[in-house]
Scaffold this motif. Sequence first.
Motif, PDB file in Angstrom:
ATOM      1  N   TRP A  25       0.863  -1.187   0.000  1.00  0.00           N
ATOM      2  CA  TRP A  25       0.000   0.000   0.000  1.00  0.00           C
ATOM      3  C   TRP A  25       0.893   1.228   0.000  1.00  0.00           C
ATOM      4  CZ3 TRP A  25      -1.425   4.364   2.699  1.00  0.00           C
ATOM      5  CH2 TRP A  25      -2.746   4.813   2.563  1.00  0.00           C
ATOM      6  N   HIS A  26       0.699   2.136  -0.950  1.00  0.00           N
ATOM      7  CA  HIS A  26       1.544   3.329  -1.053  1.00  0.00           C
ATOM      8  C   HIS A  26       0.662   4.513  -1.423  1.00  0.00           C
ATOM      9  CE1 HIS A  26       5.648   5.083  -2.559  1.00  0.00           C
ATOM     10  NE2 HIS A  26       5.097   5.804  -1.610  1.00  0.00           N
ATOM     11  N   ARG A  27       0.417   5.379  -0.463  1.00  0.00           N
ATOM     12  CA  ARG A  27      -0.396   6.571  -0.695  1.00  0.00           C
ATOM     13  C   ARG A  27       0.257   7.757   0.006  1.00  0.00           C
ATOM     14  NH1 ARG A  27      -5.847   5.346  -1.707  1.00  0.00           N
ATOM     15  NH2 ARG A  27      -6.162   7.585  -1.986  1.00  0.00           N
ATOM     16  N   GLY A  28      -0.515   8.803   0.209  1.00  0.00           N
ATOM     17  CA  GLY A  28       0.023   9.987   0.857  1.00  0.00           C
ATOM     18  C   GLY A  28      -1.045  10.726   1.630  1.00  0.00           C
ATOM     19  N   TYR A  29      -0.624  11.696   2.415  1.00  0.00           N
ATOM     20  CA  TYR A  29      -1.524  12.594   3.145  1.00  0.00           C
ATOM     21  C   TYR A  29      -1.085  14.028   2.844  1.00  0.00           C
ATOM     22  CZ  TYR A  29      -3.604   8.765   5.776  1.00  0.00           C
ATOM     23  OH  TYR A  29      -4.289   7.632   6.129  1.00  0.00           O
ATOM     24  N   ALA A  30      -2.077  14.924   2.671  1.00  0.00           N
ATOM     25  CA  ALA A  30      -1.785  16.311   2.316  1.00  0.00           C
ATOM     26  C   ALA A  30      -2.429  17.269   3.307  1.00  0.00           C
ATOM     27  CB  ALA A  30      -2.294  16.619   0.902  1.00  0.00           C
ATOM     28  N   GLN A  31      -1.774  18.414   3.494  1.00  0.00           N
ATOM     29  CA  GLN A  31      -2.289  19.466   4.374  1.00  0.00           C
ATOM     30  C   GLN A  31      -1.663  20.789   3.942  1.00  0.00           C
ATOM     31  OE1 GLN A  31      -2.253  19.567   9.033  1.00  0.00           O
ATOM     32  NE2 GLN A  31      -0.321  20.426   8.320  1.00  0.00           N
ATOM     33  N   ASP A  32      -2.511  21.767   3.602  1.00  0.00           N
ATOM     34  CA  ASP A  32      -2.048  23.118   3.258  1.00  0.00           C
ATOM     35  C   ASP A  32      -0.942  23.096   2.191  1.00  0.00           C
ATOM     36  OD1 ASP A  32      -3.801  24.105   5.158  1.00  0.00           O
ATOM     37  OD2 ASP A  32      -2.283  24.070   6.755  1.00  0.00           O
ATOM     38  N   GLY A  33      -1.127  22.268   1.183  1.00  0.00           N
ATOM     39  CA  GLY A  33      -0.160  22.202   0.102  1.00  0.00           C
ATOM     40  C   GLY A  33       1.078  21.378   0.395  1.00  0.00           C
ATOM     41  N   GLN A  34       1.168  20.850   1.591  1.00  0.00           N
ATOM     42  CA  GLN A  34       2.296  19.990   1.956  1.00  0.00           C
ATOM     43  C   GLN A  34       1.863  18.532   1.876  1.00  0.00           C
ATOM     44  OE1 GLN A  34       2.990  21.643   5.883  1.00  0.00           O
ATOM     45  NE2 GLN A  34       4.775  22.776   5.125  1.00  0.00           N
ATOM     46  N   GLN A  35       2.803  17.623   1.543  1.00  0.00           N
ATOM     47  CA  GLN A  35       2.446  16.232   1.339  1.00  0.00           C
ATOM     48  C   GLN A  35       3.428  15.284   2.025  1.00  0.00           C
ATOM     49  OE1 GLN A  35       2.142  15.012  -2.767  1.00  0.00           O
ATOM     50  NE2 GLN A  35       0.527  13.542  -2.316  1.00  0.00           N
TER      51      GLN A  35
END
Length: 455
Positions: free
Chosen positions: A315-325
């Motif tokens: 499993w390979h995904r990401g999380y984002a917040q205020d343009g940051q990842q």
Amino acid sequence: HGYLVVPLVLWMVWRRRGFVLAQTPRPMPIMLVPLALLTGLWGLADMVSVNALAQFAFVGMLITAVPLVLGSAVARQIAFPLAFLLFAVPFGEFMLQPMMNWTADFVVAALRLSGIPVYREGLFFVIPTGNWSVIDECSGVRYLIASFMVGSLFAYLNYRSTLKRAIFMAFALLMPILANWLRAYIIVMMGHLSNNRLATGVDHILYGWVFFGVVIFVMFMIGMRWADADEGDSTSVETKAAAASDGFARLAIPVLAAAALLIVWPHAAIAALESRERDAPLPVLDLPQAIGTWRLTDKPGLDWEPSWRNPRVEWHRGYAQDGQQIGVYVAYYRGQGPDSKLVSSLNAVVGMNDRRWNAVGARAIGTSTLGIGAGLQEFDILGPESRLGGAASRPHVVARSFYWIDGRLYGSDAVAKLATAWSRLGGRLDDGAAVVIYASGENFDQARQLVQAFH
């Protein structure tokens, strides 16, 4: 070299046949105790797929069987050939990374002493005539194990003193390490001085093996200066009756039966556990849609992925917040075996022979956020150079890795192995996952702050 060990052991025992036949065999039931311990170790190592430990335990059981059935007098006569059996076990992978680092340290230092400017990043270095890297084949582990094997054999055959044997065996351990460093330096210098016409293709490997042969020859020549006289032909020893007495047979049969039971039971239990693991359905990995203010998104746009071999689910995904990842990678294992296991020297945040991504720093840290003590691994990783709008840039990645096993989190490889064993001994499955959390930035400090904010 491992394939030569058993024939060599048989030959060494044959050389001692006169001394062996002069002994009266007497079974030692007390040796069932170390046999039981080795059997348990064999089962435990097999349970958590620690191949080298399982194989050492198995060879130890073979060695223990000699005094168990034939007695201590017989075992003493062939003690070295029995111990030599341990060289049949392929091992040394755990030494790859430190020995690669030592080789790179030596080569870079030697090049600088030679007046050649060097720019180094981890195991990669650049000199005016080209780029070089230290890969696993350059570590010298194969040199080391093979040299120690033949050095031990030489010491046994040529010295009678235990001290002299120990000194030469230590010499056989130290010399190949130094020789491998020198070999690597010579190959780089040959490439540099020939403008990369020499030592950059198949001749690179050929020179290495020729150099190894020369090193072993020199080692033997040095050792022969202090060789002792041969102890004589063992066939001249007066022998006693070779046939076992009725008393020996009466004791040997129940001893062998007890040994067979000790060997069988751990693996019967493992077979039952493996049957459960094969039948259990694979989990569906579904990380939360949000963690605090971080929202689930696609994985970061980096041409990089941690190198965990043959997971059952990935499993390979990401999380984002205020343009940051942030990137999150999970490799999930069940029904682990030699070709698919959670903790392995072949699993790494950056693959050992990755030519594009380079781990230039690593450290163990602690974090109370995840409940993991000291041992959580953090890595500084440099990516390949790219040009955008004429300006050159390289991705700076900071990655943290840890393990999930039976509902708990662990940072250390060794503790993760023990946790897997404890879980299986409790009758549970061997499920486990490697988790890597990472971020990219213009520099390592920026990427580290982003990872820390997510944690």
